[in-house]
Design an enzyme around this catalytic site. Structure first.
Site, PDB file in Angstrom:
ATOM      1  CB  CYS A  33     -23.275  10.742 -80.807  1.00  0.00           C
ATOM      2  SG  CYS A  33     -23.403   8.761 -80.645  1.00  0.00           S
TER       3      CYS A  33
ATOM      4  CB  CYS B 292     -26.118   9.104 -79.486  1.00  0.00           C
ATOM      5  SG  CYS B 292     -24.347   8.437 -79.053  1.00  0.00           S
TER       6      CYS B 292
END
Length: 108
Positions: free
Chosen positions: A32, A35
């Site tokens: 991600c 993230c």
């Protein structure tokens, strides 16, 4: 320098739900991009506000039970726990100032 530590399905109850501290859990995954972008910002907040809030990270791919229990459907998702209850949810990567604003009640 304090940075966020990792929690797992196995340690979540002891580390987060049974803690007397205010804890922000960063639900993330290796793949991600947002993230990865928010991770160093959370490390900074953890370091600067270590007496107010503890920040831990839970990899949703490695710990699917906890992610499912808290209905994590998009990441990064950050949940603030106090006394074993979710008191705040933040979805998506944000700049440091925006995250600190969202967390102001817990950093004061």
């Amino acid at each position: 320098m304090s940075s966020a530590s990792a929690v797992t399905d196995a340690s979540f109850e002891a580390d987060v739900l049974n803690s007397d501290e205010t804890i922000l859990v960063d639900f993330w995954a290796e793949w991600c991009g947002p993230c990865r972008a928010v991770s160093p910002i959370l490390d900074q907040i953890a370091s600067e506000h270590s007496s107010k809030i503890k920040i831990v990270k839970l990899n949703v791919d490695e710990n699917p039970q906890t992610a499912a229990k808290y209905q994590i459907t998009s990441i990064p998702a950050m949940k603030v726990y106090r006394g074993g209850e979710v008191v705040k949810t933040i979805i998506g990567a944000k700049p440091k100032a925006a995250l600190e604003s969202d967390l102001a009640a817990y950093l004061a």
